[in-house]
Scaffold this motif. Structure first.
Motif, PDB file in Angstrom:
ATOM      1  N   GLN A   1      20.156   7.763 -11.403  1.00 60.31           N
ATOM      2  CA  GLN A   1      21.429   7.284 -10.872  1.00 60.31           C
ATOM      3  C   GLN A   1      22.331   8.446 -10.476  1.00 60.31           C
ATOM      4  O   GLN A   1      22.998   8.400  -9.441  1.00 60.31           O
ATOM      5  CB  GLN A   1      22.121   6.395 -11.908  1.00 60.31           C
ATOM      6  N   LEU A   2      22.352   9.484 -11.284  1.00 56.75           N
ATOM      7  CA  LEU A   2      23.159  10.661 -10.972  1.00 56.75           C
ATOM      8  C   LEU A   2      22.651  11.351  -9.712  1.00 56.75           C
ATOM      9  O   LEU A   2      23.441  11.812  -8.872  1.00 56.75           O
ATOM     10  CB  LEU A   2      23.130  11.634 -12.149  1.00 56.75           C
ATOM     11  N   ALA A   3      21.347  11.385  -9.555  1.00 53.19           N
ATOM     12  CA  ALA A   3      20.754  12.081  -8.413  1.00 53.19           C
ATOM     13  C   ALA A   3      21.147  11.445  -7.084  1.00 53.19           C
ATOM     14  O   ALA A   3      21.111  12.120  -6.041  1.00 53.19           O
ATOM     15  CB  ALA A   3      19.233  12.102  -8.546  1.00 53.19           C
ATOM     16  N   ARG A   4      21.537  10.163  -7.095  1.00 55.73           N
ATOM     17  CA  ARG A   4      21.886   9.486  -5.850  1.00 55.73           C
ATOM     18  C   ARG A   4      23.113  10.108  -5.177  1.00 55.73           C
ATOM     19  O   ARG A   4      23.244  10.048  -3.960  1.00 55.73           O
ATOM     20  CB  ARG A   4      22.165   7.998  -6.107  1.00 55.73           C
ATOM     21  N   TYR A   5      24.011  10.693  -5.966  1.00 53.91           N
ATOM     22  CA  TYR A   5      25.251  11.210  -5.377  1.00 53.91           C
ATOM     23  C   TYR A   5      25.600  12.630  -5.814  1.00 53.91           C
ATOM     24  O   TYR A   5      26.608  13.196  -5.366  1.00 53.91           O
ATOM     25  CB  TYR A   5      26.423  10.283  -5.732  1.00 53.91           C
ATOM     26  N   ALA A   6      24.769  13.236  -6.663  1.00 52.37           N
ATOM     27  CA  ALA A   6      25.121  14.530  -7.251  1.00 52.37           C
ATOM     28  C   ALA A   6      25.382  15.597  -6.195  1.00 52.37           C
ATOM     29  O   ALA A   6      26.309  16.414  -6.330  1.00 52.37           O
ATOM     30  CB  ALA A   6      24.014  14.987  -8.204  1.00 52.37           C
ATOM     31  N   ASN A   7      24.603  15.611  -5.126  1.00 54.82           N
ATOM     32  CA  ASN A   7      24.776  16.632  -4.100  1.00 54.82           C
ATOM     33  C   ASN A   7      26.169  16.575  -3.491  1.00 54.82           C
ATOM     34  O   ASN A   7      26.787  17.606  -3.193  1.00 54.82           O
ATOM     35  CB  ASN A   7      23.702  16.457  -3.021  1.00 54.82           C
ATOM     36  N   ALA A   8      26.704  15.363  -3.330  1.00 55.76           N
ATOM     37  CA  ALA A   8      28.018  15.197  -2.707  1.00 55.76           C
ATOM     38  C   ALA A   8      29.149  15.712  -3.586  1.00 55.76           C
ATOM     39  O   ALA A   8      30.233  16.020  -3.081  1.00 55.76           O
ATOM     40  CB  ALA A   8      28.256  13.732  -2.364  1.00 55.76           C
ATOM     41  N   THR A   9      28.933  15.811  -4.898  1.00 53.40           N
ATOM     42  CA  THR A   9      29.998  16.266  -5.786  1.00 53.40           C
ATOM     43  C   THR A   9      30.298  17.751  -5.635  1.00 53.40           C
ATOM     44  O   THR A   9      31.280  18.243  -6.190  1.00 53.40           O
ATOM     45  CB  THR A   9      29.648  15.975  -7.258  1.00 53.40           C
ATOM     46  N   ARG A  10      29.474  18.477  -4.899  1.00 52.61           N
ATOM     47  CA  ARG A  10      29.696  19.907  -4.712  1.00 52.61           C
ATOM     48  C   ARG A  10      30.829  20.198  -3.730  1.00 52.61           C
ATOM     49  O   ARG A  10      31.263  21.345  -3.609  1.00 52.61           O
ATOM     50  CB  ARG A  10      28.423  20.579  -4.192  1.00 52.61           C
ATOM     51  N   CYS A  11      31.306  19.192  -3.021  1.00 54.75           N
ATOM     52  CA  CYS A  11      32.300  19.399  -1.965  1.00 54.75           C
ATOM     53  C   CYS A  11      33.567  20.051  -2.518  1.00 54.75           C
ATOM     54  O   CYS A  11      34.124  19.602  -3.526  1.00 54.75           O
ATOM     55  CB  CYS A  11      32.647  18.063  -1.299  1.00 54.75           C
ATOM     56  N   ILE A  12      34.029  21.117  -1.853  1.00 54.86           N
ATOM     57  CA  ILE A  12      35.255  21.806  -2.246  1.00 54.86           C
ATOM     58  C   ILE A  12      36.355  21.610  -1.203  1.00 54.86           C
ATOM     59  O   ILE A  12      37.367  22.315  -1.227  1.00 54.86           O
ATOM     60  CB  ILE A  12      34.999  23.305  -2.487  1.00 54.86           C
ATOM     61  N   GLN A  13      36.138  20.686  -0.263  1.00 50.31           N
ATOM     62  CA  GLN A  13      37.144  20.338   0.750  1.00 50.31           C
ATOM     63  C   GLN A  13      37.593  21.556   1.559  1.00 50.31           C
ATOM     64  O   GLN A  13      38.776  21.731   1.847  1.00 50.31           O
ATOM     65  CB  GLN A  13      38.341  19.657   0.094  1.00 50.31           C
ATOM     66  N   CYS A  14      36.635  22.378   1.942  1.00 51.65           N
ATOM     67  CA  CYS A  14      36.950  23.575   2.735  1.00 51.65           C
ATOM     68  C   CYS A  14      37.106  23.252   4.210  1.00 51.65           C
ATOM     69  O   CYS A  14      37.631  24.068   4.972  1.00 51.65           O
ATOM     70  CB  CYS A  14      35.876  24.636   2.544  1.00 51.65           C
ATOM     71  N   GLY A  15      36.613  22.080   4.642  1.00 45.20           N
ATOM     72  CA  GLY A  15      36.739  21.680   6.035  1.00 45.20           C
ATOM     73  C   GLY A  15      35.704  22.265   6.971  1.00 45.20           C
ATOM     74  O   GLY A  15      35.729  21.978   8.172  1.00 45.20           O
ATOM     75  N   CYS A  16      34.785  23.090   6.461  1.00 42.68           N
ATOM     76  CA  CYS A  16      33.805  23.734   7.335  1.00 42.68           C
ATOM     77  C   CYS A  16      32.923  22.714   8.052  1.00 42.68           C
ATOM     78  O   CYS A  16      32.608  22.871   9.234  1.00 42.68           O
ATOM     79  CB  CYS A  16      32.946  24.705   6.537  1.00 42.68           C
ATOM     80  N   CYS A  17      32.520  21.658   7.340  1.00 42.13           N
ATOM     81  CA  CYS A  17      31.654  20.651   7.959  1.00 42.13           C
ATOM     82  C   CYS A  17      32.398  19.875   9.034  1.00 42.13           C
ATOM     83  O   CYS A  17      31.889  19.659  10.143  1.00 42.13           O
ATOM     84  CB  CYS A  17      31.089  19.708   6.901  1.00 42.13           C
ATOM     85  N   THR A  18      33.605  19.460   8.741  1.00 40.89           N
ATOM     86  CA  THR A  18      34.396  18.695   9.704  1.00 40.89           C
ATOM     87  C   THR A  18      34.712  19.540  10.933  1.00 40.89           C
ATOM     88  O   THR A  18      34.645  19.058  12.067  1.00 40.89           O
ATOM     89  CB  THR A  18      35.696  18.207   9.042  1.00 40.89           C
ATOM     90  N   SER A  19      35.023  20.813  10.722  1.00 38.05           N
ATOM     91  CA  SER A  19      35.326  21.702  11.835  1.00 38.05           C
ATOM     92  C   SER A  19      34.113  21.955  12.719  1.00 38.05           C
ATOM     93  O   SER A  19      34.260  22.239  13.912  1.00 38.05           O
ATOM     94  CB  SER A  19      35.854  23.032  11.298  1.00 38.05           C
ATOM     95  N   ALA A  20      32.911  21.847  12.149  1.00 37.95           N
ATOM     96  CA  ALA A  20      31.688  22.101  12.915  1.00 37.95           C
ATOM     97  C   ALA A  20      31.224  20.889  13.716  1.00 37.95           C
ATOM     98  O   ALA A  20      30.283  20.995  14.504  1.00 37.95           O
ATOM     99  CB  ALA A  20      30.571  22.535  11.966  1.00 37.95           C
ATOM    100  N   CYS A  21      31.868  19.744  13.524  1.00 37.07           N
ATOM    101  CA  CYS A  21      31.417  18.491  14.124  1.00 37.07           C
ATOM    102  C   CYS A  21      32.003  18.299  15.522  1.00 37.07           C
ATOM    103  O   CYS A  21      33.219  18.150  15.664  1.00 37.07           O
ATOM    104  CB  CYS A  21      31.804  17.314  13.226  1.00 37.07           C
ATOM    105  N   PRO A  22      31.170  18.261  16.571  1.00 35.01           N
ATOM    106  CA  PRO A  22      31.711  18.066  17.926  1.00 35.01           C
ATOM    107  C   PRO A  22      32.325  16.694  18.143  1.00 35.01           C
ATOM    108  O   PRO A  22      33.153  16.527  19.039  1.00 35.01           O
ATOM    109  CB  PRO A  22      30.490  18.280  18.827  1.00 35.01           C
ATOM    110  N   ILE A  23      31.953  15.696  17.333  1.00 34.65           N
ATOM    111  CA  ILE A  23      32.579  14.382  17.450  1.00 34.65           C
ATOM    112  C   ILE A  23      34.044  14.483  17.011  1.00 34.65           C
ATOM    113  O   ILE A  23      34.944  13.902  17.628  1.00 34.65           O
ATOM    114  CB  ILE A  23      31.839  13.329  16.613  1.00 34.65           C
ATOM    115  N   VAL A  24      34.294  15.244  15.957  1.00 36.50           N
ATOM    116  CA  VAL A  24      35.673  15.462  15.495  1.00 36.50           C
ATOM    117  C   VAL A  24      36.488  16.164  16.572  1.00 36.50           C
ATOM    118  O   VAL A  24      37.667  15.841  16.790  1.00 36.50           O
ATOM    119  CB  VAL A  24      35.674  16.281  14.189  1.00 36.50           C
TER     120      VAL A  24
END
Length: 241
Positions: A135-158
């Motif tokens: 159950q933990l493995a289903r979302y554990a990777n997402a908990t690493r987010c530090i809200q740096c915005g790098c992913c959102t800034s890299a998105c051409p849709i954004v």
């Protein structure tokens, strides 16, 4: 050795558009981009503006466009870039307030819509709410987010759609959709299914490539799409599939 830094500058009181200034910085193997910025600000140009805090890759405040990739300035070693010139700009897709400082308000407003906290209908247990490793493995990777915005800034849709929730907000949404302790799955999947939700993602994978914490952001968004589809097919709990 001496490295040339080409840094974006913007003063809203005097500039119409951004310009670039060039500085020479003496660096060693241990010098990070943030160290170099500190050296420039302390010894060459005290007007240079940028954000930073923890210096340990945990707070997310020093996300910048460094040699064409979104990175954390504090964890990016200058010599590891293997370049004679280091280009440093503000994160793309964000409004620039001054130099390397961007406006975070729209970013955090989109995250707030996700209700990024546990919603549990059941009364609090006497002990902790336990989960299995699966159950933990289903979302554990997402908990690493530090809200740096790098992913959102890299998105051409954004870049072209200011209403799209974006990778960071949708990753935060997936973190709770797939948490077995959360009771708001239906409402969260409704957000994922909305016009500016997960289906706006074109699966370009820039978000995953530029995440400094190794979060598989694009896969999280695809999981949300599967969750929406399963709900439409009549499966009440997509976490069980």
């Amino acid at each position: 050795m001496n490295i040339r830094f080409r840094i974006q500058r913007f003063d809203p009181d005097h500039d119409i558009t951004s310009r670039y200034a060039v500085y020479q910085v003496e660096v060693s193997d241990a010098t990070s981009v943030l160290d170099a910025l500190d050296q420039i600000k302390g010894e060459q140009d005290g007007t240079l503006a940028y954000r930073h805090a923890c210096r340990a890759g945990m707070c997310g405040s020093c996300g910048m466009l460094i040699n064409g990739r979104n990175r954390l300035a504090c964890t990016t070693r200058v010599l590891a870039l293997e370049a004679e010139e280091v280009s440093v700009s503000a994160l793309p897709g964000f409004a620039v307030l001054r130099d390397l400082i961007v406006d975070w308000d729209p970013f955090f407003a989109r995250e707030a819509v996700m209700q990024p906290y546990l919603i549990a209908d059941a009364p609090p247990p006497e002990q902790e709410r336990r989960q299995t490793p699966a159950q933990l493995a289903r979302y554990a990777n997402a908990t690493r987010c530090i809200q740096c915005g790098c992913c959102t800034s890299a998105c051409p849709i954004v870049w072209h759609n200011g209403e799209y929730f974006g990778p960071a907000a949708l990753t935060r949404l997936a973190r709770y959709v797939f948490d077995s302790r959360d009771s708001a799955t239906a409402a969260r999947l409704a957000l994922a299914a909305s016009e500016e939700g997960a289906w706006r993602c074109h699966t370009i994978f820039n978000c995953s490539e530029d995440c400094p914490k190794g979060i598989q952001t694009a896969e999280m968004i695809q999981a949300l799409k599967r969750g929406v589809a399963l709900r439409l097919l009549g499966f009440n709990d997509p976490r069980a599939r």
